[in-house]
Design an enzyme around this catalytic site. Structure first.
Site, PDB file in Angstrom:
ATOM      1  N   TYR A 150       0.843  -1.208   0.000  1.00 14.33           N
ATOM      2  CA  TYR A 150       0.000   0.000   0.000  1.00 14.33           C
ATOM      3  C   TYR A 150       0.879   1.258   0.000  1.00 14.33           C
ATOM      4  CZ  TYR A 150      -3.722   3.199   1.576  1.00 14.33           C
ATOM      5  OH  TYR A 150      -4.626   4.239   1.694  1.00 14.33           O
ATOM      6  N   GLN A 287       2.965   7.229  15.806  1.00 12.15           N
ATOM      7  CA  GLN A 287       2.256   8.509  15.914  1.00 12.15           C
ATOM      8  C   GLN A 287       1.952   9.038  14.522  1.00 12.15           C
ATOM      9  OE1 GLN A 287       5.016  11.042  17.990  1.00 12.15           O
ATOM     10  NE2 GLN A 287       6.527  10.960  16.373  1.00 12.15           N
TER      11      GLN A 287
END
Ligand code: NAD
Ligand code: UDP
Ligand code: UDP
Length: 324
Positions: A150, A287
């Protein structure tokens, strides 16, 4: 052949998916003609059921890895499975969809001289070491991991878009979309918002991967679609000079840990569900938060829907879906 004096004819690839179907609604509502192309791999006709009889809407079941000959004025290229469970199901097809799909849609844009939008992703930043992520950050991506089909597919698509822009003077728009949620998300696609809401509504355990300290920024779908259309509608420069091709981040900078998200969803649903902790998937970014200064400056866009408000709308949608 384009009809004489018709409204704009717009191709939306991946138009039966979560984001694509909301985009289709907005384009039809403002009077455009929409051709939706989708192979229904992760999308569903249910998402576009309400517009199937619309006189300005047409659905074509087609895989974008194969050539497509149509006459259009604009292209929004969204075709690609987006959730890790779906894109890892057939990773070779995922890369083909991003890369061959981009080549075919760029070839179509080149022949018709259509403006073309690419739905890129925050995954191009990988597991980022710069925080929050500005567009100038080149990312930290594993080329051989289970998310690479991806991430690298989307990175290569960006490269193709910018080469068609430089080499063929195509009018491109590349947006890096950060986690987006809302009604019509696939209930079983494994994404965190849909998983947690479905688990909470069913009173099942809420599955937190790792300790739940990893963070994400969640954008409500209506805000995102607004940003995408604003970007696409920016005029070209004077004398047809290329305008602003991006890449530009689109997302909501509010950053929440996965544990905070779980607690919010429990509170909003009033669910008795308990938190359970499971193994963190490989290459799961620690994050993620968009730096959206460029979008503010160029598109005059900032998201306006709070996480509580967006989650409430999404909970209402899943509540109805589960009742059927
Ligand atoms: P989705 O899975 O709901 O929609 C993708 C659509 O593309 C589906 O309808 C699917 O059937 C279709 N599709 C897949 N492969 C195809 C192919 N080869 N040919 C034709 N159609 C094909 O996902 P989504 O969340 O709506 O994502 C839409 C786009 O936005 C994707 O390109 C995704 O990478 C990008 N994006 C989404 C997010 C997000 O948070 N939702 C974040 C970043 C980027
Ligand atoms: N293509 C397409 N529709 C079109 C024009 C092109 O699907 O209307 C595909 C075609 O299969 C081609 C690809 O887009 O392989 C790239 O087209 P381009 O013109 O850039 O390159 P070339 O035809 O030279 O390969
Ligand atoms: N996640 C989780 N429980 C779930 C589904 C996801 O804790 O049931 C975590 C996942 O590990 C990741 C975050 O939530 O850290 C966002 O996952 P998602 O698949 O929605 O998006 P992405 O990782 O692509 O940002």
């Amino acid at each position: 052949m384009r009809k004489y004096n018709a409204s704009k004819r717009i191709l939306v690839t991946g138009g039966a998916g979560f984001l694509g179907s909301h985009l289709v609604d907005r384009l039809l509502a403002r009077g455009d003609e929409v051709v939706c192309v989708d192979n229904l791999f992760t999308g569903t006709k249910r998402n576009i059921e309400h517009v199937l009889d619309h006189k300005h809407f047409e659905f074509l079941r087609h895989d974008v890895t194969f050539p497509l000959y149509l006459e259009v004025d604009e292209i929004y290229n969204l075709a690609c499975p987006a959730s890790p469970i779906h894109y890892q199901h057939d990773p070779v097809q995922t890369t083909k969809t991003s890369v061959h799909g981009a080549i075919n849609m760029l070839g179509l844009a080149k022949r018709t001289r259509a403006r073309i939008f690419q739905a890129s992703t925050s995954e191009v930043y990988g597991d980022p070491v710069v925080h929050p992520q500005p567009e100038s950050y080149w990312g930290n991506v594993n080329t051989v991991g289970i998310r690479s089909c991806y991430d690298e597919g989307k990175r290569c698509a960006e490269t193709l878009f910018f080469d068609y822009y430089r080499q063929h003077n195509l009018d491109i728009r590349v947006a890096r979309i950060f986690n987006t949620y809302g009604p019509r998300m696939h209930p079983n696609d494994g994404r965190v918002v849909s998983n947690f809401i479905v688990q909470a509504l069913k009173g099942e355990d809420i599955t937190i991967y790792g300790e739940g300290q990893q963070t994400r920024s969640f954008c409500y779908v209506d805000d995102l679609i607004d940003g995408i259309i604003r970007f696409m509608d920016l005029p070209r420069g004077r004398d047809g000079e290329p305008g602003f091709p991006g890449p530009v981040n689109l997302g909501n900078p509010g950053e929440f840990s996965i544990r905070q998200l779980a607690e919010k969803i429990i509170a909003l649903t009033g669910s008795p569900s308990k938190l359970v902790f499971q193994r963190l998937p490989e290459d799961d970014p620690i994050q993620r938060q968009p730096d959206i200064r460029l979008a503010k400056d160029k598109l005059n866009w900032i998201p306006s829907i709070s996480l509580d408000e967006g989650l409430s709308q999404t909970i209402e949608y899943f509540d109805k879906l589960l009742a059927n």
